[in-house]
Scaffold this motif. Sequence first.
Motif, PDB file in Angstrom:
ATOM      1  N   ARG A 281       0.839  -1.201   0.000  1.00  0.00           N
ATOM      2  CA  ARG A 281       0.000   0.000   0.000  1.00  0.00           C
ATOM      3  C   ARG A 281       0.878   1.256   0.000  1.00  0.00           C
ATOM      4  O   ARG A 281       1.834   1.345   0.776  1.00  0.00           O
ATOM      5  CB  ARG A 281      -0.937   0.034   1.216  1.00  0.00           C
ATOM      6  N   VAL A 282       0.521   2.192  -0.855  1.00  0.00           N
ATOM      7  CA  VAL A 282       1.143   3.519  -0.851  1.00  0.00           C
ATOM      8  C   VAL A 282       0.004   4.519  -0.844  1.00  0.00           C
ATOM      9  O   VAL A 282      -0.672   4.727  -1.854  1.00  0.00           O
ATOM     10  CB  VAL A 282       2.049   3.749  -2.079  1.00  0.00           C
ATOM     11  N   TRP A 283      -0.230   5.118   0.317  1.00  0.00           N
ATOM     12  CA  TRP A 283      -1.316   6.086   0.473  1.00  0.00           C
ATOM     13  C   TRP A 283      -0.708   7.457   0.761  1.00  0.00           C
ATOM     14  O   TRP A 283       0.113   7.604   1.668  1.00  0.00           O
ATOM     15  CB  TRP A 283      -2.241   5.701   1.638  1.00  0.00           C
ATOM     16  N   PHE A 284      -1.113   8.452  -0.014  1.00  0.00           N
ATOM     17  CA  PHE A 284      -0.649   9.825   0.198  1.00  0.00           C
ATOM     18  C   PHE A 284      -1.727  10.609   0.945  1.00  0.00           C
ATOM     19  O   PHE A 284      -2.868  10.676   0.483  1.00  0.00           O
ATOM     20  CB  PHE A 284      -0.333  10.506  -1.129  1.00  0.00           C
ATOM     21  N   PRO A 285      -1.390  11.204   2.086  1.00  0.00           N
ATOM     22  CA  PRO A 285      -2.411  11.925   2.860  1.00  0.00           C
ATOM     23  C   PRO A 285      -2.848  13.222   2.180  1.00  0.00           C
ATOM     24  O   PRO A 285      -2.042  13.907   1.552  1.00  0.00           O
ATOM     25  CB  PRO A 285      -1.707  12.218   4.186  1.00  0.00           C
ATOM     26  N   ILE A 286      -4.129  13.530   2.289  1.00  0.00           N
ATOM     27  CA  ILE A 286      -4.682  14.804   1.839  1.00  0.00           C
ATOM     28  C   ILE A 286      -4.908  15.652   3.078  1.00  0.00           C
ATOM     29  O   ILE A 286      -5.706  15.306   3.948  1.00  0.00           O
ATOM     30  CB  ILE A 286      -6.011  14.608   1.080  1.00  0.00           C
ATOM     31  N   LYS A 287      -4.176  16.764   3.178  1.00  0.00           N
ATOM     32  CA  LYS A 287      -4.245  17.621   4.367  1.00  0.00           C
ATOM     33  C   LYS A 287      -4.973  18.913   4.035  1.00  0.00           C
ATOM     34  O   LYS A 287      -4.734  19.517   2.988  1.00  0.00           O
ATOM     35  CB  LYS A 287      -2.837  17.928   4.888  1.00  0.00           C
ATOM     36  N   ARG A 288      -5.839  19.339   4.934  1.00  0.00           N
ATOM     37  CA  ARG A 288      -6.581  20.583   4.728  1.00  0.00           C
ATOM     38  C   ARG A 288      -6.717  21.337   6.040  1.00  0.00           C
ATOM     39  O   ARG A 288      -6.503  20.790   7.134  1.00  0.00           O
ATOM     40  CB  ARG A 288      -7.976  20.284   4.163  1.00  0.00           C
ATOM     41  N   GLY A 289      -7.119  22.599   5.906  1.00  0.00           N
ATOM     42  CA  GLY A 289      -7.350  23.424   7.083  1.00  0.00           C
ATOM     43  C   GLY A 289      -6.088  24.062   7.619  1.00  0.00           C
ATOM     44  O   GLY A 289      -4.966  23.749   7.191  1.00  0.00           O
ATOM     45  N   PHE A 290      -6.267  24.949   8.558  1.00  0.00           N
ATOM     46  CA  PHE A 290      -5.163  25.701   9.141  1.00  0.00           C
ATOM     47  C   PHE A 290      -4.161  24.788   9.823  1.00  0.00           C
ATOM     48  O   PHE A 290      -2.944  24.999   9.756  1.00  0.00           O
ATOM     49  CB  PHE A 290      -5.705  26.730  10.148  1.00  0.00           C
ATOM     50  N   MET A 291      -4.655  23.726  10.456  1.00  0.00           N
ATOM     51  CA  MET A 291      -3.783  22.799  11.164  1.00  0.00           C
ATOM     52  C   MET A 291      -3.253  21.690  10.267  1.00  0.00           C
ATOM     53  O   MET A 291      -2.530  20.820  10.720  1.00  0.00           O
ATOM     54  CB  MET A 291      -4.540  22.181  12.351  1.00  0.00           C
ATOM     55  N   ARG A 292      -3.641  21.717   8.993  1.00  0.00           N
ATOM     56  CA  ARG A 292      -3.175  20.741   8.015  1.00  0.00           C
ATOM     57  C   ARG A 292      -3.426  19.315   8.500  1.00  0.00           C
ATOM     58  O   ARG A 292      -2.565  18.444   8.516  1.00  0.00           O
ATOM     59  CB  ARG A 292      -1.688  20.918   7.703  1.00  0.00           C
ATOM     60  N   ARG A 293      -4.678  19.077   8.924  1.00  0.00           N
ATOM     61  CA  ARG A 293      -5.054  17.738   9.361  1.00  0.00           C
ATOM     62  C   ARG A 293      -5.323  16.838   8.155  1.00  0.00           C
ATOM     63  O   ARG A 293      -5.796  17.284   7.122  1.00  0.00           O
ATOM     64  CB  ARG A 293      -6.305  17.784  10.243  1.00  0.00           C
ATOM     65  N   GLY A 303      -3.172  -2.404  -1.811  1.00  0.00           N
ATOM     66  CA  GLY A 303      -3.279  -3.840  -1.615  1.00  0.00           C
ATOM     67  C   GLY A 303      -2.813  -4.680  -2.791  1.00  0.00           C
ATOM     68  O   GLY A 303      -3.471  -5.647  -3.166  1.00  0.00           O
ATOM     69  N   VAL A 304      -1.645  -4.340  -3.361  1.00  0.00           N
ATOM     70  CA  VAL A 304      -1.130  -5.049  -4.533  1.00  0.00           C
ATOM     71  C   VAL A 304      -0.092  -6.088  -4.103  1.00  0.00           C
ATOM     72  O   VAL A 304       0.805  -5.799  -3.305  1.00  0.00           O
ATOM     73  CB  VAL A 304      -0.492  -4.063  -5.538  1.00  0.00           C
ATOM     74  N   SER A 305      -0.210  -7.288  -4.650  1.00  0.00           N
ATOM     75  CA  SER A 305       0.769  -8.352  -4.412  1.00  0.00           C
ATOM     76  C   SER A 305       1.413  -8.740  -5.740  1.00  0.00           C
ATOM     77  O   SER A 305       0.722  -8.855  -6.755  1.00  0.00           O
ATOM     78  CB  SER A 305       0.099  -9.575  -3.782  1.00  0.00           C
ATOM     79  N   ARG A 333      12.062   0.513  -2.781  1.00  0.00           N
ATOM     80  CA  ARG A 333      12.240   1.286  -1.542  1.00  0.00           C
ATOM     81  C   ARG A 333      12.717   2.702  -1.826  1.00  0.00           C
ATOM     82  O   ARG A 333      13.524   3.272  -1.088  1.00  0.00           O
ATOM     83  CB  ARG A 333      13.221   0.572  -0.590  1.00  0.00           C
ATOM     84  N   MET A 334      12.179   3.294  -2.900  1.00  0.00           N
ATOM     85  CA  MET A 334      12.487   4.681  -3.217  1.00  0.00           C
ATOM     86  C   MET A 334      11.410   5.612  -2.684  1.00  0.00           C
ATOM     87  O   MET A 334      11.594   6.830  -2.659  1.00  0.00           O
ATOM     88  CB  MET A 334      12.654   4.849  -4.731  1.00  0.00           C
ATOM     89  N   ILE A 335      10.269   5.056  -2.303  1.00  0.00           N
ATOM     90  CA  ILE A 335       9.232   5.805  -1.604  1.00  0.00           C
ATOM     91  C   ILE A 335       8.696   4.933  -0.475  1.00  0.00           C
ATOM     92  O   ILE A 335       8.837   3.709  -0.496  1.00  0.00           O
ATOM     93  CB  ILE A 335       8.069   6.228  -2.538  1.00  0.00           C
ATOM     94  N   ARG A 336       8.062   5.554   0.491  1.00  0.00           N
ATOM     95  CA  ARG A 336       7.542   4.825   1.657  1.00  0.00           C
ATOM     96  C   ARG A 336       6.322   4.013   1.264  1.00  0.00           C
ATOM     97  O   ARG A 336       5.517   4.425   0.419  1.00  0.00           O
ATOM     98  CB  ARG A 336       7.182   5.798   2.770  1.00  0.00           C
ATOM     99  N   SER A 337       6.169   2.869   1.901  1.00  0.00           N
ATOM    100  CA  SER A 337       5.017   2.008   1.644  1.00  0.00           C
ATOM    101  C   SER A 337       4.741   1.164   2.871  1.00  0.00           C
ATOM    102  O   SER A 337       5.551   1.106   3.806  1.00  0.00           O
ATOM    103  CB  SER A 337       5.286   1.112   0.431  1.00  0.00           C
ATOM    104  N   ASP A 338       3.592   0.504   2.869  1.00  0.00           N
ATOM    105  CA  ASP A 338       3.228  -0.436   3.927  1.00  0.00           C
ATOM    106  C   ASP A 338       3.031  -1.806   3.296  1.00  0.00           C
ATOM    107  O   ASP A 338       2.485  -1.918   2.186  1.00  0.00           O
ATOM    108  CB  ASP A 338       1.937   0.003   4.620  1.00  0.00           C
ATOM    109  N   GLY A 339       3.443  -2.842   4.023  1.00  0.00           N
ATOM    110  CA  GLY A 339       3.347  -4.194   3.502  1.00  0.00           C
ATOM    111  C   GLY A 339       4.725  -4.783   3.288  1.00  0.00           C
ATOM    112  O   GLY A 339       5.672  -4.066   2.938  1.00  0.00           O
ATOM    113  N   PRO A 340       4.863  -6.090   3.500  1.00  0.00           N
ATOM    114  CA  PRO A 340       6.190  -6.728   3.390  1.00  0.00           C
ATOM    115  C   PRO A 340       6.728  -6.767   1.966  1.00  0.00           C
ATOM    116  O   PRO A 340       5.996  -7.064   1.016  1.00  0.00           O
ATOM    117  CB  PRO A 340       5.933  -8.153   3.912  1.00  0.00           C
ATOM    118  N   ILE A 341       8.028  -6.440   1.815  1.00  0.00           N
ATOM    119  CA  ILE A 341       8.750  -6.555   0.551  1.00  0.00           C
ATOM    120  C   ILE A 341       9.969  -7.431   0.828  1.00  0.00           C
ATOM    121  O   ILE A 341      10.781  -7.109   1.707  1.00  0.00           O
ATOM    122  CB  ILE A 341       9.204  -5.184   0.013  1.00  0.00           C
ATOM    123  N   VAL A 342      10.080  -8.544   0.105  1.00  0.00           N
ATOM    124  CA  VAL A 342      11.186  -9.483   0.311  1.00  0.00           C
ATOM    125  C   VAL A 342      12.059  -9.472  -0.944  1.00  0.00           C
ATOM    126  O   VAL A 342      11.586  -9.737  -2.050  1.00  0.00           O
ATOM    127  CB  VAL A 342      10.649 -10.907   0.581  1.00  0.00           C
TER     128      VAL A 342
END
Length: 546
Positions: A281-293, A303-305, A333-342
Amino acid sequence: MTSSPLLDVRDLSVSFLQGGRETVAVDRVSFSVERGKTLALVGESGSGKSISALSIVRLLPPGAIATGQALFGGQDMLKVSESELRAIRGARITMVFQEPMTSLNPLHTIERQIAEILELHGMRGQEATRKRVVELLTEVGIPNPEARLGAYPHQLSGGQRQRVMIAMSLANKPDLLIADEPTTALDVTVQAQIIALLERLQQTYGMAILFITHDLNLVRRFADTVCVMQKGRVVESGEVQTVFTAPSHPYTKALLTAEPKGAPVVEEADAPVVISADDLRVWFPIKRGFMRRTVDYIKAVDGVSVTVRAGGTVGVVGESGSGKTTLALAMLRMIRSDGPIVFLGSRIDGKSVAQMRPLRRDMQIVFQDPYGSLSPRMSVAEIVAEGLTVQRPELGLDEQREIVARALKETGLDPATMDRYPHEFSGGQRQRIAIARAMVLEPKFVVLDEPTSALDMSVQAQIIDLLRDLQRRRALAYLFISHDLRVVKALAGELIVMRHGKVVETGPAAKVFSQPENDYTKALFAAAFRNQSELTEENSRVGKMV
């Protein structure tokens, strides 16, 4: 009495002076473009297509000398003053360049860059300008254009960046559009959309188009006339239908019959797994508002295998923005991701930059944009040897140059050119340099991100043969990303079809191509092979004549 053409190029010659030696890149080329018509310039990389086009708007590099005439509306573009040239360029004549990443300013938003073009040529008012920017982005197929106004070029896929370039070129409704490989970075479905868009705009505004491409399928569908160039000269020209059905020059016949051939390399049944990812998984957060939540996520890969074995190729296809390149960068491993890479039996998803450095020798990438990935301040020898310097510091300079020479020769380049710089090579030659740089370390896993997108059809076939040969000899594992399904079919044994970050279909490539199950896969294949079917029939007829 017939009217004069909008653009009339007569005996155009372009030469470069270097070290007291003159090199002729374009030799007495003549062609004309009628108002509302499309002329295609075709030929192999280095044939002089782009140099001819750049001459018209005087965008040649330093040291170039152009002679002859380029009459635009009666004015000789080679002789007009700088002020006259500025008034024409960007308004009456616009250009879509081959490599969008080098043409777009990385520090400015998409909205600012398109708005600047509009404002330079008379549009006033922030609201009106923004409305026009949104209209242009919508016309070229950027999804949810309002949300993309604040995006920077690096946040868009290669295909989306090319669409932004097209939007900029069309902003002022030019009389002549010079399109230098305008669909190179686009998948087959978007290619059809962009060509349809150009056709519609051409009919609406009477715009002439000088279309530079190596894709003969697009030429046959889109152009009225064609000039075939070889080694700086026009070897054949005429109506597209005439040239394609009854070519007279041997070179034209060779171009029409050139395409990737052969079958993918089949890995051994017990071939070891080189790299695998599970539920990546590679999810990029969408931040909005003054506090950038964080209010939501862009799920670029969801969810790609995937498993790639030694000597095997996994092809990844899908429309621009489907997550193909993001998947590859995550596996490297040039960008952050979640999930095992072997990789080679060890988990690498938790490793630091320093821990990954020794592994970089065994994993390489060939990027989509060869010019953007090659430093203009480094010679070819320095570019190809850069990895050797880091990974094999024990090598002397002579040993390095010997290894670089072998790598260049393997990729079809003359080792004698290793001391030249990237700007002295065509787009296709630059891509070969990028391939040589990736192969010089003899890696075990290579990501090929559109490695043939900048190459003409005959060179595509040569590169695919080269990649297969290297794979057989070294048992290389490839992750092959492409929008050209003919090339994928010739190289990939396994296929993954992606859409909106998810895998919609996967399996042996032969089975997926012959019996696609998913509706999206069926639509993708239909768009690709429908565009090629007519040319395939023509190639069959031409093949009998050669």
